[in-house]
Structure formats: C-alpha cells, structure tokens
Write an enzyme that holds these catalytic residues in place. Structure first.
Site, PDB file in Angstrom:
ATOM      1  CG  ASP A  12       5.984  -0.332  -6.979  1.00  0.00           C
ATOM      2  OD1 ASP A  12       5.150   0.314  -6.333  1.00  0.00           O
ATOM      3  OD2 ASP A  12       6.305  -0.055  -8.010  1.00  0.00           O
ATOM      4  CG  HIS A  22       7.585   3.233  -4.534  1.00  0.00           C
ATOM      5  ND1 HIS A  22       7.179   3.194  -5.849  1.00  0.00           N
ATOM      6  CD2 HIS A  22       9.067   3.354  -4.525  1.00  0.00           C
ATOM      7  CE1 HIS A  22       8.199   3.198  -6.535  1.00  0.00           C
ATOM      8  NE2 HIS A  22       9.208   3.355  -5.873  1.00  0.00           N
TER       9      HIS A  22
END
Ligand code: NAG
Ligand code: NAG
Length: 393
Positions: A215, A238
């Site tokens: 993430d 991310h």
C-alpha cells in the site's frame, strides 16, 4: 592527556555507567526460541525500566521472541526516557486469528521519551494476506504492527519492520518523532500494509529509509503538520500519499509537509493527494515535493479529489470540501508508466490554488507525457514536460 584530566574522564564515564540502568529481557524470562510467549517478560522489563529514576535501557539480545500483544504504557514512568536496544527479532503469532482482530500488536502509549535502536519487528502477516486475497469473508481485518500513540520525543533508528498484517508503523497523536535508517517491508500485493501512517501529529521526520509495501509507503492523515520526509526509496507500493482526507465533515487539516529526495520505483503513484468527494472543512496547504525521481511510476504526480477506491455505489460522487492550496512540485523527473504523468483533478466547489510546477521532466516510453487538469490553478517555471495545463492563479 594529563593524569588529572584522565581522572575526571574516568569519573564521568563511571558515573554514566552507574546511572544507566540496564534491563535485559532474558532476565525477565524472555526466551529467544521463537516459540515461547515472551510478552509478559517484555512488559515486566518495561515496568522496571519505567520505574527507574535514572536513564533506563532495555536490551533485547539476538534470537527470536514470540510476542502476542504488548502495550507499553508510559503514563506512570519515573524515568526521563527509555532506550530499547534490539539485536533480535520480535515475532507476532503466525496464526492470524490470535491478534488479527486487535487494533495493535505492539503499542507505545503516553510515553515521553522512547528511543528504539536496531532489531526487527516481524508481523508474520503472509497467511492473512492470502486469506484476504482469497475473498474469504471470515478473514479478520488485521492488526497494526507497531504503534506510537499520544507520545512525545520518539526516536526510531535502524529498525526493520516487516510483514505486518495491516499498517506497519502508525504514528498517531505524537510530537517530535525521528524515524531514520529504517527498512519497512511487505510484499507488493499485500493488502493495506501501509509502511508508515502519520496522523494528528506534528514535528515528525522520516529520513534515509527504504519502504516497500502493498500500500502507501507513507500515508498522511488528518491533523498532520510540520512533517519532513527525506531520502526515501519507495517501492513497491502505492507511493507517498496525503490522504485519503475528507471522509468526515469535521476534520483537521494537513499543513507544512516537505517531501524531498525520494525515488519511486515501479509504484502505482508517486506523490499523491487524495480526498473523498464529500463535504468537509479540512484542508491541505504549504506542501513541497522536491527532487523526486520517478522510475516507471503509473501516476507520478496526482491530485485526486474524487477518490473512490472501489468505484462502487458507496462512492459519494459529490464535491470535495477539502481546500488544497500552495502545493509546490519542484525538480521532478524520470519515467511514467502511463501517458498522463500529471493529473490534477480538483474539487468543483473548492478548486486547487497556488499550485507551482517547476522543472518537470517526465517521459513515457521515450515519448512526451501529458498533463490533465480540472479546477487546478497556479503557476509554472522552468522545464515543463509534460506541457502545463494549469489555469492562471
Ligand atoms: C515547517 O516544518 C518544519 C519541520 O518539518 C519546521 O522546521 C518549520 O519550522 C515549520 N514551519 C512553520 C512555518 O511552522
Ligand atoms: C529530460 O530527461 C531526459 C531523459 O532522462 C534527458 O535526456 C534530458 O536531458 C532531460 N532534459 C533536461 C532539460 O534536463
């Protein structure tokens, strides 16, 4: 050195040694075998260090220590600060049902002065990631590996945090935090394993660290100010994200954030600001992104005020109330994995203002990249690759 000076040095040295109390977790029953539950031993070593009126150091010798849930509370500490030296590895239970429904695996709360040097925190989250990937509805949500909550004057240096079930490090309600020389690692396809999440905190710095997760490398929540991030290698993951913000109508803003000298490698985003499209009184202002290298990043520069991760009917589809202003992008170069390298999708009711684009050089497969702007105002200087699309301020 004169004999007298030597004598005084000796006095200083021996008084320092005498005044630092050392607490070895093995003396409290911790077993470095990776199997015996050592939670109580760690908590008892903490209680002793915390009760010490002189500086206290907890030593964790090499080996693997199984820890269930360890909440270190500093509210009643007498010591002016506790140092933890770790040579070993702290292991979470590999069966995710044991702690998977708890909010925290290891938590420091109401501590004033905590320094952690070295060692590894291993959340052993692989089985839970697999469970979530299989769409099994019975998987627990997962726990955050290492949390600092309502604490001040924190140093974390040379520590590895890996394989967390969910967030790896959470800094929540803290002031004056130095995080440096870290490795924060999880598989690129592990769900919600944000590297470091900061919220309701000020004076946090995160420097010279490697962060690769499933993430965000770093995510920045409401109520964050005076945050400094420098010298980070981010990927997989991310990217670095301010937000998501604006989920609530009443929300504290994010301000004075510096993010510089970061390399993003193969991440889905580079530098991102994301807000939900619903009413909110929050804001994002005085942000600097500087000296950033993108290596094959899908969305190198992105503001997304219509954040809607699942693209389903639960998305508000309103207009974000978050006001974004004075965000500077300076010296950002490298490669985009898509043609649109700059995407500024701002709120209809609260257009972004004071956006500065300076010296951007982003390419896509050796071709020109494109920029897309909606409700974004500001100014440009220096090289503009892609071609600027901002409205004048
Ligand atoms: C902004 O934050 C930095 C630390 O990241 C701090 O040194 C500086 O004083 C802050 N500036 C303002 C205006 O508060
Ligand atoms: C922009 O980046 C390309 C590819 O890395 C490089 O060849 C070029 O010299 C850069 N342009 C400038 C003006 O820095």
């Amino acid at each position: 050195m004169s004999p007298l000076a030597f004598f005084f040095l000796f006095l200083i040295n021996s008084s320092l040694a005498a005044n630092t109390n050392i607490y070895n977790v093995q003396n409290y029953g911790a077993k470095p075998d990776g199997k015996t539950d050592s939670s109580k031993a760690f908590l008892n070593a903490w209680a002793a260090a915390c009760a010490s009126t002189s500086p206290a150091t907890i030593n964790v010798p090499s080996g693997k220590y199984l820890i269930h849930n360890a909440y270190f509370n500093g509210q009643t500490c007498k010591s002016k600060g506790v140092t933890i030296h770790i040579d070993g590895t702290l292991l979470a239970p590999s069966d995710y049902n044991v702690i998977g429904n708890d909010e925290n695996w290891i938590k420091f709360e109401k501590v004033n002065g905590i320094s952690i040097y070295g060692g590894t925190f291993d959340g052993q989250g692989a089985a839970l990631w697999a469970c979530k990937k299989s769409n099994n509805k019975k998987c627990p949500d997962g726990t955050t590996a290492l949390t600092f909550y309502n604490s001040n004057n924190i140093i974390m240096s040379g520590v590895t945090v890996q394989n967390s079930q969910k967030f790896q490090i959470l800094v929540d309600g803290c002031h004056n935090v130095k995080i440096q020389g870290m490795k924060v690692l999880a598989q690129g396809n592990s769900k919600n394993t944000d590297g470091i999440h900061v919220k309701l905190s000020s004076g946090v710095s995160i420097v010279n660290s490697q962060i690769g997760t499933g993430d965000d490398c770093v995510s920045i929540g409401p109520g964050t100010s005076n945050l400094w991030i420098e010298g980070i290698a981010c990927g997989p993951g991310h990217g670095i994200s301010i937000g998501s913000l604006g989920r609530k109508e009443q929300e504290l803003g994010v301000q004075n954030v510096t993010i510089k000298t970061v390399t993003f490698t193969g991440t889905t985003n580079g530098v991102r600001v994301k807000t939900w499209a619903r009413p909110s009184n929050g804001f994002v202002r005085n942000i600097l992104f500087q000296h950033i290298v993108m290596v094959n990043v899908q969305n190198p520069i992105i503001i997304d005020q219509n954040y809607c991760p699942n693209h389903d009917e639960s998305c508000p589809q309103q207009s974000s109330g978050i006001k974004i202003s004075d965000v500077t992008y300076q010296d950002i170069h490298g490669t985009s994995a898509t043609k649109v390298a700059v995407k500024l999708d701002c709120s209809t009711t609260n257009p972004c203002s004071g956006i500065v684009l300076e010296d951007l050089n982003l390419s896509y497969q050796n071709q020109q990249t494109e920029a897309s702007c909606v409700n974004a105002r500001g100014r440009v200087s220096g090289l503009q690759k892609p071609t600027n699309c901002l409205l004048k301020n």
